[in-house]
Design a protein around this motif. Structure first.
Motif, PDB file in Angstrom:
ATOM      1  N   ASP A 130       0.807  -1.215   0.000  1.00 55.44           N
ATOM      2  CA  ASP A 130       0.000   0.000   0.000  1.00 55.44           C
ATOM      3  C   ASP A 130       0.839   1.264   0.000  1.00 55.44           C
ATOM      4  O   ASP A 130       0.369   2.328  -0.370  1.00 55.44           O
ATOM      5  CB  ASP A 130      -0.902   0.005   1.240  1.00 55.44           C
TER       6      ASP A 130
ATOM      7  N   GLN B 183      -3.756   6.395  -9.108  1.00 54.62           N
ATOM      8  CA  GLN B 183      -4.059   5.608  -7.914  1.00 54.62           C
ATOM      9  C   GLN B 183      -3.054   5.868  -6.778  1.00 54.62           C
ATOM     10  O   GLN B 183      -3.168   5.274  -5.714  1.00 54.62           O
ATOM     11  CB  GLN B 183      -4.027   4.111  -8.238  1.00 54.62           C
TER      12      GLN B 183
ATOM     13  N   ARG C  30      -6.044   4.822  -1.413  1.00 56.16           N
ATOM     14  CA  ARG C  30      -6.923   4.215  -0.417  1.00 56.16           C
ATOM     15  C   ARG C  30      -6.403   4.450   0.999  1.00 56.16           C
ATOM     16  O   ARG C  30      -7.103   4.218   1.972  1.00 56.16           O
ATOM     17  CB  ARG C  30      -7.035   2.700  -0.655  1.00 56.16           C
TER      18      ARG C  30
ATOM     19  N   GLU D 205      -9.192   2.524   3.092  1.00 63.66           N
ATOM     20  CA  GLU D 205     -10.524   2.245   2.561  1.00 63.66           C
ATOM     21  C   GLU D 205     -10.604   0.772   2.188  1.00 63.66           C
ATOM     22  O   GLU D 205      -9.591   0.144   1.901  1.00 63.66           O
ATOM     23  CB  GLU D 205     -10.757   3.067   1.283  1.00 63.66           C
TER      24      GLU D 205
ATOM     25  N   ARG E  84     -11.008  -2.337  -0.121  1.00 60.17           N
ATOM     26  CA  ARG E  84     -10.597  -2.537  -1.498  1.00 60.17           C
ATOM     27  C   ARG E  84     -11.798  -2.604  -2.424  1.00 60.17           C
ATOM     28  O   ARG E  84     -12.799  -3.196  -2.091  1.00 60.17           O
ATOM     29  CB  ARG E  84      -9.817  -3.850  -1.627  1.00 60.17           C
TER      30      ARG E  84
END
Lengths: 549, 316, 289
Positions: A267, A285, A527, A547, A549
């Motif tokens: 991540d 992203q 995220r 967050e 997925r």
């Protein structure tokens, strides 16, 4: 090993400075672009995988000097004091403190609700046990003990009151107490012995995460500490960490590490090479945060006892022969800028802005200085010679020389100086070389949120043979006096003044040549929220949430 | 029957001899490695005290006389214990078994695609027409002369960086396997093709081909069923040998494509002077070699009925 | 060291890939290129005026142009200059390693063939053990024992090649010895071992000489592979393998830093194999007739 520390931390371009500032000031909200994902409510649970470039050799922060140790153990160990990302000191395990005996004693009043991961209570005796462990001979502390300076002892005043005593006023102590190196471990865990502590399997602290399974060469797992209720004051939430679990993976190879992020296997990643930043910014992203690292910038320390550098003219030639501004721009593509002084601009109580622009690149002056020093001959490869000997300076490097070092090597070649980079993968070999003085120049940097970082580089007593970093082999009574005065001075302004004088003298004598200001950078998936960089530009995980997925 | 038993016994003895030799060779060669192994064990934690160094020496048995260390090492190896890694703080056997699956996967797909590719090209280029054969020969020669690390780098440049079709490094799915397999399989297929085509062309002039043709079998059936089987013999030798050397290929390819596996751990061990891991890899590749040899010998007999009597051909 | 390193021993027991059927112009072209490469190695200054170590970070990653035919690398060094200067390392290591491997293999193989059954058994079992290990693994062990550098790279490449060659020499020596040719020489009164050796050696060596070019080709590429893996020559030496290692982090910015040194390497190996195959074919023809 010293020379490998922050040197290899990388560096996104300046377009990120704005983002970095945002990350610092917004404290925890990770400043999104467009339709702000921060509108999403923080979520408890989930897990985060973070890829780090360096794996600590020893996991005991009391013993190791590696900055990766401080980072990977931060989630496990809390400290008495907390330093916010912008450098202010605030209560953490200690709810308050006061100084006594004219700055020679610090009395901490501890929180009463802190429980270590093993269920035992954090109290004054535990704090004493930790300072005793740090200063014990058997710990062989390479850094933490040094942070304690003129340490005398610790006295338990009450169950939750403890006093740390020094032989003279020691102002940098509070900042030192905020580092992981002086983190507070469960006293029972300290009895496991150095081998177990170094192996990273016996780490028991009071932090928001408990140490989990560690597979050397691969990763370490962390689990949320469900009882956690003592974050530092400035934290944006209270109670246990939001993440259920955390995993730090060790991926030394740059391509692999960045690839792991872009292929969504991790991540967040650290140490993004400058040339990879472009790839990451184009990816919607991902987000990148970065922050200039405080402390000693990346600099060349010239051994004043070695034959070419004992001559100040050769040192000054070295200082003027390298066009650091252009090199930094070309190599880091804007991520790291050149340094003019030894302390980074983000260093609390330390930056010397007056040095900016002084002693610029001047190849003709460098040439004149070398001529005057007698290095007038030239050999077949274009290096300068004196009595048939080539002007060679040896620079030991643990691991491999960075691109920047190679560029400096090229620049010095044009000036006729041969920078002989001796690479070694054997830490013991490099450390022996340093402690025996078998080198001419050492390139290194050192992250710390206080100007006192200079005393380990410049004090005459900071002998590399005993864990010090006086690579220039200085024994300058004036510097010693000023460094001690800076430790004793009670006002920040006075301390800054001393550090400015110290830097000016060091630069005038050209015993250390600042190269560039290192930047810490982390790229992460969008995220991930609430990831902020600490004062030393390492990510902090307590407030992070992800967050679904 | 007795002859067969004796044959098997002799093969087993030879295999054991090779394994013992490999173990000893690894042990003694690595004794010559300069520097104190304790340095390799403590790694970047350079400030370890003298008492601690002695403790480490005892823990790894480095304080014993060389001969005792050797005997102890062999005894452990017999029991399947390969010692503890200097760097990874785990048993070598655990390290290897953890790293074996990705390498086995790579090797399997490489061998499969190389053999299929070689068979296909061989059949396509061994017809009457000279032109495809000429072209193929040149292409094969170029591929064989291309070092796999450079081939890998070029494939990465084109397919990952330029076109963006395939991941740059291990992405955890099958797509990241494509380029490494192609890199390893191409030179292997090229070499196999050369050998097989030569065998096939020789075979096409043998009497049994004539009789097959006389029986009215179609030309491609003759080629693919009968003659190819004949041509497979030398190729089999080569294929067996190749599977063994794939480990060498894995070191290079796993490094180029940043894949986990035995090759990467080997290189890491050499860089870190993690001698127990190096010894483990040496033993592992000797075992693989012995097993592959046995398989190839068995296949020989299956492919060529003429070998069912007699001692067979020495494999690879 | 690609999978081909240990190839020669086996690959070339059948007609080598560079052997017959190659048209004359191709061989001539290869020979011309090889000459050029040798000139690169001996007199690099004839082809480039610059210094391979000269850096110019401001002009890093300049694409190929009239000023820099092969472009510049991450430090702004001229890739053409470095490629040309790199030739000598690859050629020297390849040639030296091949020579060492040949001599070792000859001594080993002849000793096995001539010193009697026991020596033969021992020497060949030892060779078996070495053959059971991938050449790269042997090379890595040599590098562990020696310090990194040109010497250890050469020794490592030789160690990877020698065992296969030793088997070839021994097989050939056995054939010659059993041919009755030496027996008749002995019957004719030639007695000293030295003379026996003199009769066997040339015959035993002939297949080895045929193998030499292929072995040279694989050795050149194996040396580059070791440097690529970071275990051979070290940066900033302008060797083809080290140049390729350095290029790998920057494939996005400058593919040319990887393309040109590699092309030169492939072309050199190809030319050595082609020319060697041609010459070798003649040599074999002469030996057989």
């Amino acid at each position: 090993m010293d020379s490998c520390r922050t040197m290899q931390r990388a560096t996104p371009p300046s377009t990120f400075v704005a983002l970095a500032l945002l990350a610092v000031t917004a404290c925890g909200s990770s400043g999104g672009t467009g339709s702000s994902p921060d509108a999403v409510r923080p979520r408890d649970g989930g897990s985060l995988t973070y890829a780090e470039s360096q794996e600590p050799g020893c996991w005991d922060p009391h013993s190791s000097s590696e900055d990766s140790t401080a980072f990977v153990q931060r989630p496990v160990f809390d400290s008495l004091v907390h330093q916010t990302p912008d450098g202010a000191l605030e209560p953490w395990l200690a709810s308050s403190w006061r100084t006594g005996k004219g700055g020679r004693a610090y009395t901490f009043t501890l929180r009463r609700d802190v429980i270590f991961h093993d269920g035992s209570r954090m109290d004054a005796a535990a704090v004493k046990a930790n300072f005793d462990h740090i200063t014990a001979k058997t710990t062989r502390s390479q850094y933490a003990a040094g942070l304690l300076g003129p340490y005398e002892g610790t006295t338990v005043e009450g169950t939750y009151r403890v006093t740390v005593r020094f032989s003279r006023p020691f102002e940098p102590f509070l900042q030192a107490a905020s580092t992981t190196y002086l983190g507070i471990a469960s006293p029972a865990s300290l009895k496991a012995g150095q081998a177990a502590l170094c192996a990273g399997t016996g780490s028991v602290g009071s932090g928001p995460f408990k140490a989990g399974r560690y597979v050397r060469g691969q990763q370490r797992a962390y689990a949320r500490n469900p009882r956690y209720a003592w974050p530092p004051q400035s934290a944006n939430h209270s109670g246990p960490a939001r993440l259920n679990s955390l995993t730090i993976r060790f991926l030394t190879d740059d391509t692999t590490r960045v690839g792991a992020l872009t292929s969504d296997q991790v991540d967040a990643v650290a140490a993004i090479p400058p040339h990879q930043v472009g790839i990451l910014t184009r990816n919607a992203q991902l987000k990148t945060v970065s922050k200039a690292i405080p402390g000693a910038v990346n600099a060349f320390y010239l051994n004043t006892r070695s034959s070419p550098f004992s001559d100040p003219r050769v040192r000054k030639a070295f200082q003027r022969a390298i066009d650091f501004s252009t090199l930094a721009k070309a190599i880091f593509q804007g991520a790291n800028s050149r340094a003019w002084s030894l302390l980074s601009p983000s260093t609390p109580n330390g930056y010397a802005p007056a040095e900016a622009g002084r002693r610029p690149y001047d190849p003709r002056l460098a040439a004149r200085l070398l001529d005057a020093a007698g290095w007038t001959g030239r050999d077949a490869e274009g290096y300068r010679t004196k009595d048939g000997d080539r002007l060679t300076v040896v620079a030991p490097v643990y691991g491999t020389a960075s691109l920047f070092t190679q560029a400096v090597q090229g620049a010095l070649k044009r000036a006729g100086i041969h920078l002989d980079v001796v690479e070694s993968a054997d830490a013991a070999e490099v450390s022996t070389r340093l402690s025996q003085g078998r080198y001419d120049v050492v390139q290194t940097s050192w992250a710390r949120g206080d100007g006192d970082v200079l005393s380990q580089f410049l004090l005459s007593t900071a002998d590399p043979a005993y864990g010090g970093r006086n690579f220039s082999a200085l024994s300058d009574p004036l510097l010693d006096r000023w460094l001690k005065a800076a430790q004793t001075a009670r006002s920040a302004k006075q301390r800054t003044l001393y550090y400015a004088k110290i830097q000016e003298r060091v630069l005038d004598e050209a015993v250390a040549v600042p190269a560039y200001i290192p930047t810490g950078s982390v790229a992460h998936s969008t995220r991930v929220h609430g990831l902020r960089l600490s004062i030393s530009a390492w990510p902090e995980f307590y407030e992070v949430w992800v967050e679904d997925r | 029957m007795a002859a067969a038993v004796r044959l098997v016994a002799r093969r087993v003895a030879a295999a054991v001899l090779v394994l013992w030799g490999a173990a000893s060779c690894a042990f003694f060669i690595l004794q010559l490695v300069p520097g104190d192994p304790v340095n390799a064990i403590v790694g970047s934690d350079a400030m370890v005290g003298a008492e601690q160094r002695d403790a480490i020496r005892r823990q790894y048995g480095l304080d014993q006389p060389l001969f005792d260390q050797y005997v102890g090492y062999l005894r452990h190896v017999v029991h399947g214990e390969l010692g503890d890694s200097y760097q990874l703080q785990q048993p070598v056997s655990a390290v290897l078994s953890h790293q074996l699956p990705p390498t086995a996967e790579l090797t399997f797909w490489t061998a499969l695609s190389a053999i299929l590719g070689a068979v296909l090209v061989t059949i396509l280029t061994s017809g009457r027409s000279q032109r495809p054969r000429r072209i193929s020969t040149v292409v094969e020669l170029v591929i064989i002369s291309t070092p796999s690390f450079w081939l890998g780098i070029m494939l990465l440049t084109v397919f990952s960086f330029r076109l963006g079709w395939l991941p740059v490094s291990d992405s955890g799915d099958g797509r990241s396997l494509i380029l490494p397999v192609v890199t390893l399989a191409l030179p292997m297929a090229a070499l196999l093709t050369q050998v097989m085509r030569e065998g096939l062309l020789t075979a096409m002039e043998e009497p049994f081909v004539l009789s097959a043709r006389a029986r009215g079998l179609a030309e491609h059936t003759v080629r693919s069923r009968h003659a190819l089987r004949h041509a497979a013999l030398p190729a089999l030798t080569l294929a067996g040998w190749f599977t063994g050397t794939l480990l060498g290929g894995a070191v290079v390819v796993e490094n180029v494509f940043a894949r986990p596996g035995i090759g990467r751990i080997t290189l890491q061990a050499v860089r870190d002077r993690d001698l127990p891991v190096v010894q483990g890899v040496v033993l592992l590749s000797a075992v693989v070699f012995v097993v592959i040899s046995a398989v190839v010998e068995t296949l020989y007999v299956a492919v060529d009925p003429r070998l069912r009597r007699g001692t067979g051909v020495r494999a690879a | 060291m690609s999978a081909g390193t240990r190839g020669p021993g086996r690959r070339c027991s059948r007609p080598g890939p560079g052997g017959q059927g190659r048209s004359r112009p191709a061989v001539l072209l290869a020979a011309a290129f090889l000459t050029l490469v040798v000139l690169f190695a001996l007199f690099p200054a004839l082809f480039t005026s610059g210094d391979p170590a000269d850096t110019d970070p401001v002009h890093a990653f300049a694409p190929p142009s009239a000023q820099h035919f092969f472009g510049t690398d991450q430090l702004g060094r001229d890739v053409l200059t470095r490629s040309v200067h790199g030739t000598r390392y690859s050629l020297a290591i390849g040639a030296a390693a091949t020579a060492i491997a040949m001599v070792t293999a000859t001594v080993w193989g002849l000793a096995a063939a001539l010193l009697g059954r026991f020596a033969d058994a021992v020497l060949m079992r030892v060779a078996d053990v070495f053959l059971a290990l991938p050449g790269l693994l042997l090379a890595l062990m040599v590098i562990l024992v020696m310090d990194k550098g040109a010497l250890s790279t050469t020794a490592a490449v030789a160690a990877g090649t020698a065992p296969g060659l030793a088997r070839v020499v021994r097989a050939q020596a056995l054939v010659v010895r059993l041919s009755g040719y030496v027996e008749s020489a002995i019957a004719l009164g030639v007695r000293t071992p030295l003379t026996v050796l003199r009769h066997i050696l040339p015959n035993a060596l002939s297949p080895l000489l045929v193998l030499a070019p292929v072995s040279l080709g694989t050795s050149i590429s194996a040396g580059a592979a070791l440097s690529y893996l970071g275990l051979g020559l070290q940066p900033p030496t302008p060797e083809w393998g080290t140049m390729l290692t350095e290029s790998q982090a920057y494939l996005q910015q400058g593919w040319w830093t990887a393309l040109f040194p590699g092309l030169l390497l492939v072309a050199t190996v190809l030319a050595v194999t082609a020319v060697g195959g041609h010459v070798g074919g003649h040599a074999r023809g002469r030996v057989l007739s």
